[in-house]
Enzyme design. Structure first.
Site, mmCIF file in Angstrom:
data_model
loop_
_atom_site.group_PDB
_atom_site.id
_atom_site.type_symbol
_atom_site.label_atom_id
_atom_site.label_comp_id
_atom_site.label_asym_id
_atom_site.label_seq_id
_atom_site.Cartn_x
_atom_site.Cartn_y
_atom_site.Cartn_z
ATOM 1 N N TYR A 144 -103.816 -55.503 -24.904
ATOM 2 C CA TYR A 144 -102.394 -55.378 -24.551
ATOM 3 C C TYR A 144 -102.157 -55.850 -23.117
ATOM 4 C CZ TYR A 144 -97.718 -53.420 -24.928
ATOM 5 O OH TYR A 144 -96.356 -53.264 -25.003
ATOM 6 N N TYR A 147 -93.321 -61.080 -26.664
ATOM 7 C CA TYR A 147 -93.534 -59.637 -26.500
ATOM 8 C C TYR A 147 -92.915 -58.920 -27.689
ATOM 9 C CZ TYR A 147 -93.676 -55.005 -24.350
ATOM 10 O OH TYR A 147 -93.922 -53.679 -24.084
#
Lengths: 390, 148
Positions: A296, A346
């Protein structure tokens, strides 16, 4: 239905295009990606019997189920912690299939996070500060001007940089590598747009002296869905099954997502260390057994902290590891090969989960070919999974 | 608290605070009410004596529900820090320095460091609490270099 333990596998992935203005509602994005995941798997969406998303997803599960014509839903849940939920959705889907209570678990995340609202800007609503999102201390930061994810991420990273004698320039190599991957990924927003270390250093300060613009993930519109079923059933479906070999969450004492200032040592990510410990115990594997990793990357320092937490390199060595090509396709651990949340889009980490699945299937546009991909680590910091060839 | 009137020109000349007032949740009420009185308090377990932050009804070490709010020393060190440049945070005419303060009592508190330039910031520098006004006549604890 008699409940017996069943191995779990990911049978389908679906996504919309990634953009800055989708031109349709989040619910429509959710429905489109969910249908695409079912079609990818060859599963009738009416047979979905479990549904999982993030607590902060705006699309209602029942309304989405009504779009898909779901006949008899057996289980729904939502996971807190913002993007930390990404790999946790896979963990919970695995557990439901393992427990024999669901056969077709849909995971989705849909967001108009650029055109409708902006995570990167100052807050304009209280959604993230209410109970149930695992973000209990955020309110304490607001009167002091720490009111964006970048401000919390920078406060988290600054002491790490200082401890190891690093500066923002040392973060550039993560960003350059990820944009290099994005440059060859037609689905990436930054397709065909690689950057240099100079571009990184010329980008404006977001949080001086920690984060520049190019250290930050994008704000994107788009949606991603996964379809999880039993390994046995997945073998009869359209795609080669991607086995969920192990998956877990870890939220150690005094840790919380992003505004993570109250645990003992701010120069480590205790949650990622906890995930690593559980995952390696659960699978009997070690970092060297991974052929790729999706970590991440809300902000570039988080990639370094996770490389260290999962044991790909020692504490304080990740920046040098990346600079030496550690994240590259021919490096020690090809990482964020879709371009990451900074390069591709994203979608709150779910697009990184999808890339992990593609690496196992052998269908990534930046496929690891130097070694046969047997195991891929996917991590959203507080949760992770090892995906494997069946 | 006084109300400025036309007969108090000095009060009228003071710039109006632009800082956002804290949003006060029930478990944080005692802390922010004390801040309005320029008191920097911490929550302490009445049984085992350990401090905790953020405030909560139960001690995580001994599970006691007995708690007291005690005045803290107001001393700490700058554990980590940065300056928000973009987007400019709401409520500030100039970009503030935000910092995680390691308090002498062992807990941490996110605040501002004032009275020092960005280029003069030092890791672990010693700081002490002062109070700054917010919109709506409230006050919040911020930190300045110790002894300055």
């Amino acid at each position: 239905m008699a409940r017996t333990f069943k191995e779990a596998a990911i049978a389908g992935i679906g996504a919309t295009e990634f953009s800055k203005e989708s031109g349709r509602t989040e619910l429509q994005l959710a429905a489109e990606c969910s249908l695409a995941a079912c079609q990818d798997a060859g599963v009738d969406p009416r047979d979905i019997d479990g549904m999982i998303t993030f607590t902060i997803d705006n699309s209602d599960e029942i309304t989405l189920a009504r779009c898909l014509g779901v006949k008899d839903l057996a289980y729904t849940t939502r996971i807190p912690g913002g993007g930390a939920a990404a790999a946790a959705t896979i963990f919970q889907a695995m557990a439901l299939v393992n427990a024999g209570v669901c056969n077709n678990v849909l995971i989705w995340r849909a967001m108009n996070e650029r055109s409708q609202y902006r995570f990167g800007q100052n807050p304009n609503n209280m959604q993230g500060y209410t109970g149930g999102h695992g973000t209990g201390t955020l309110l304490w930061n607001i009167p002091f001007g720490a009111m964006t994810p970048a401000s919390w991420g920078a406060l988290q990273a600054q002491r790490y940089l200082w401890k190891y004698g690093l500066t923002n320039a040392d973060l550039a190599h993560v960003c350059v590598q990820q944009r290099q991957y994005a440059a060859t990924n037609p689905k990436a927003w930054f397709y065909g747009k690689p950057i240099t270390v100079e571009d990184h250093q010329n980008s404006k300060w977001i949080m001086e002296p920690v984060l520049r613009l190019l250290d930050c993930c994008q704000e994107s519109d788009g949606a991603v869905a996964l379809l999880v079923t039993s390994l046995e059933r997945a073998r009869d479906l359209k795609q080669p099954p991607v086995r969920i070999l192990g998956a877990c969450q870890s939220i150690p004492f005094n840790v919380e997502v992003i505004a993570n200032f109250h645990h003992d040592d701010m120069t480590v990510m205790p949650e990622a260390r906890g995930v690593a410990k559980r995952l390696w115990e659960m699978t009997g594997l070690k970092p060297a057994d991974m052929q790729a990793a999706m970590l991440y990357d809300a902000f570039s320092p988080h990639v370094l902290l996770q490389l260290e937490a999962f044991g790909f390199c020692k504490p304080g060595e990740a920046a040098a590891f990346v600079k030496a090509g550690g994240m590259a396709l021919d490096g020690a651990i090809p990482t964020n090969t879709h371009g990451g949340l900074a390069g591709e889009a994203y979608i709150h980490g779910m697009n990184s989960m999808a890339e992990g699945i593609r690496q196992v299937r052998g269908t990534s546009v930046n496929q690891v070919t130097k070694k046969t991909v047997e195991h891929v680590l996917v991590s959203s910091g507080m949760a992770g999974a090892v995906l494997a060839r069946a | 608290m006084t109300t400025p009137t036309d007969s108090t020109p000095s009060a009228a000349a003071a710039p109006k605070p632009t800082r956002i007032a804290p949003i006060v949740t029930p478990d944080a009420k005692d802390f922010w009410e004390a801040a309005d009185r320029e008191e920097f308090i911490g929550e302490k377990c009445s049984d085992c004596g350990r401090f905790r932050f953020p405030p909560r009804p139960m001690c995580p070490y001994c599970h006691s529900l007995k708690r007291e709010y005690v005045k803290l020393s107001g001393y700490g060190t700058v554990h980590s820090w940065c300056m928000p440049r973009h987007p400019p945070p709401f409520g500030f005419r100039e970009p503030p320095i935000v910092a995680v303060i390691q308090l002498q009592e062992g807990t941490r508190f996110v605040s501002n460091v004032v009275g020092v330039k960005l280029e003069d910031m030092k890791q672990d520098m010693a700081v002490e609490v002062i109070f700054e006004p917010t919109m709506g006549n409230h006050k919040v604890p911020v930190f300045k270099p110790r002894g300055q």
